[in-house]
Design an enzyme around this catalytic site. Structure first.
Site, PDB file in Angstrom:
ATOM      1  N   SER A   1       0.824  -1.206   0.000  1.00 41.74           N
ATOM      2  CA  SER A   1       0.000   0.000   0.000  1.00 41.74           C
ATOM      3  C   SER A   1       0.859   1.257   0.000  1.00 41.74           C
ATOM      4  O   SER A   1       1.616   1.499  -0.927  1.00 41.74           O
ATOM      5  CB  SER A   1      -0.964  -0.033   1.191  1.00 41.74           C
TER       6      SER A   1
ATOM      7  N   ASP B   1      -3.117   5.946  -3.423  1.00 42.67           N
ATOM      8  CA  ASP B   1      -1.919   5.393  -2.800  1.00 42.67           C
ATOM      9  C   ASP B   1      -1.323   4.337  -3.734  1.00 42.67           C
ATOM     10  O   ASP B   1      -1.749   4.200  -4.885  1.00 42.67           O
ATOM     11  CB  ASP B   1      -2.262   4.802  -1.429  1.00 42.67           C
TER      12      ASP B   1
ATOM     13  N   ASP C   1      -1.404   1.004  -4.028  1.00 45.93           N
ATOM     14  CA  ASP C   1      -2.161  -0.099  -4.617  1.00 45.93           C
ATOM     15  C   ASP C   1      -3.548   0.320  -5.081  1.00 45.93           C
ATOM     16  O   ASP C   1      -4.366  -0.524  -5.423  1.00 45.93           O
ATOM     17  CB  ASP C   1      -2.248  -1.281  -3.657  1.00 45.93           C
TER      18      ASP C   1
ATOM     19  N   ASP D   1      -6.255   1.715  -3.640  1.00 42.57           N
ATOM     20  CA  ASP D   1      -7.510   1.523  -2.899  1.00 42.57           C
ATOM     21  C   ASP D   1      -7.839   2.689  -1.980  1.00 42.57           C
ATOM     22  O   ASP D   1      -8.841   2.647  -1.269  1.00 42.57           O
ATOM     23  CB  ASP D   1      -7.492   0.198  -2.122  1.00 42.57           C
TER      24      ASP D   1
END
Length: 472
Positions: free
Chosen positions: A105, A241, A243, A245
């Site tokens: 992340s 961010d 990734d 999400d």
């Protein structure tokens, strides 16, 4: 031959609020295999696994270790390459198969993680305990680092998912900047926004990993957004961010919205009735009176998801979000363009599009100004050990006068505390200070509320500066 529980116990990879996280050097082939085999032991009748990765340099190698372990059990692999986490989740849930996302992340590139999905969504805390307790024999495997051929189906499904509910010309006449950096979804967002009519300007693409934290956006990124807005005359800037999400969305001045404010506006547009949010989110959620029911939870998507059961039973449209902006859709939503299927995991694109749609007849800043005047700020102390964080929380809980003296506010008092997650203190000034050790990294997070943005910004800075200089 060691079993999975023994390997995991000896290693340095542990579950936090968003999956198993740790230093890249600790994601050995054996520990990747141990986590993968323990996870797949929950699905004895399944022989198909979906896997995707983010743009971290270490992610392909970690994915190959997980894939080799899954193949040793006879699993076939659906490999989707670099896509946003919600794209993998939507595809694997649609196929009713388990999946693994290799991502850290927003945390620095020297760390990484594994996020696990059941066929019906994110694993629960109970699933985490089952994975850690499983004693699956981990054989000697050939970790050759070779990845399967990449399928484009998850990316295509995610694009279609986000354009179907909205009218094709929704963003006609809008100039949208996309801060691409190293986001896992950077090759998809332009297509989504362009299909909806926007003129898209690509910004800030990076060949090195950029750890964007949507809860603690750096001053450099804030100034950069405002510079881009002025240079390109943008109506909004969108980013995520690492990734994909957790969203970042700016208004027409280049000012980023805080994640919970963004999602509050999105939830209103989507006609959400029942809402689950962590204790760290802005209290104007309740003050707005937009929702029939609001359930407060511990921080982390598993806790938000856990609250959905009761809310869905009593509300037709149910969703949740986190202070970082990740939006979780718990129930199907009817649109003029069709039905948007539930996706109970963090998503970045849907809340951004919902706010842009809501602002089509006014402006994003006008939507924000219409909300109750409660302002929040947050930041973190990095490289701050959990022991030191716990010592700070212990002082604040058991000797609030000493804590307030330490942060330079001896004239105030702590009126009440909330220990749902960390320690949330309501002060006699009306302000709130919420301290919480990170579940993913050696960090202490601080969330504050006040009656003006400048006071909130000052309070979080003063609090963390004083804590960082304290002796413990």
């Amino acid at each position: 031959m060691a079993n999975s529980a023994e390997i995991i116990k000896r290693g340095n990879i542990a579950f936090g609020t968003s999956g198993a996280r740790g230093l890249v050097e600790d994601f050995t082939p054996q520990i990747c295999a141990a986590f993968t085999l323990a996870f797949l032991s929950l699905y004895k009748n399944e022989k198909r696994l979906a896997i995707a990765i983010d743009n971290r340099p270490s992610s392909p190698q970690i994915a190959s270790h997980c894939i080799n372990a899954a193949k040793s059990l006879g699993f076939s692999i659906d490999y989707y390459g670099v896509v946003p986490t919600p794209a993998l989740a939507a595809k694997s849930m649609g196929d009713n198969i388990p999946s693994i996302m290799v991502t850290g992340s927003h945390i620095p590139f020297d760390r990484n993680g594994l996020k696990f999905y059941r066929p019906d969504g994110e694993i629960t805390k109970e699933d985490e305990r089952s994975i850690l307790a499983a004693k699956i024999q981990v054989p000697d495997l050939d970790f050759n680092g070779v990845l399967p051929k990449q399928s484009l189906e998850a990316a295509a499904l995610y694009i279609q998912r986000n354009i179907t509910p909205f009218q094709p010309g929704l963003l006609t006449g809008k100039r949208i900047g996309i801060y691409e950096h190293s986001s896992a979804g950077r090759d998809l967002y332009s297509e989504i926004f362009t299909h909806l009519g926007a003129e898209v300007i690509s910004l800030g693409r990076s060949d090195t990993f950029v750890p964007i934290d949507t809860e603690a956006v750096g001053l450099t990124d804030i100034q950069q957004a405002q510079n881009w807005q002025q240079e390109h005359n943008l109506d909004a800037i969108f980013s995520t961010d690492g990734d994909g999400d957790r969203p970042l969305l700016s208004d027409e001045t280049g000012t980023y919205l805080r994640g919970d404010i963004l999602c509050l506006l999105a939830a209103k547009y989507l006609n959400i009735e029942g809402l689950a949010v962590p204790v760290s989110c802005n209290s104007c959620i309740e003050e707005s009176k937009y929702f029939r029911a609001v359930e407060r939870t511990k921080i982390g998507s598993p806790f938000v998801i856990e609250a959905f059961g009761k809310l869905i039973a009593q509300n037709q449209n149910t969703a949740g979000f986190e202070a970082n902006g990740g939006f979780l859709l718990a129930s199907d939503i009817a649109f003029k363009g069709g039905t948007l299927k539930a996706l109970p995991t963090r998503d970045a694109v849907l809340p951004a599009l919902a706010v842009l749609a809501a602002a089509s007849q006014s402006s994003i800043s006008a939507l924000v100004k219409s909300l109750p005047k409660t302002f929040t700020a947050s930041d973190r102390l990095q490289h701050f050990s959990k022991d030191k964080s716990n010592a700070i929380l212990n002082l604040a809980e058991h000797d609030s006068e000493a804590f307030l003296q330490m942060i330079g506010m001896p004239m105030l008092k702590v009126l009440s505390t909330d220990k749902t997650d960390g320690l949330r203190m309501t002060l006699s000034s009306g302000a709130i200070i919420h301290l919480r050790p990170s579940g993913n990294a050696p960090e202490l997070r601080c969330y504050v509320e006040s009656h003006s943005q400048s006071k909130a910004d000052d309070l979080v800075k003063i609090t963390l500066d004083k804590i960082s200089n304290a002796s413990f």
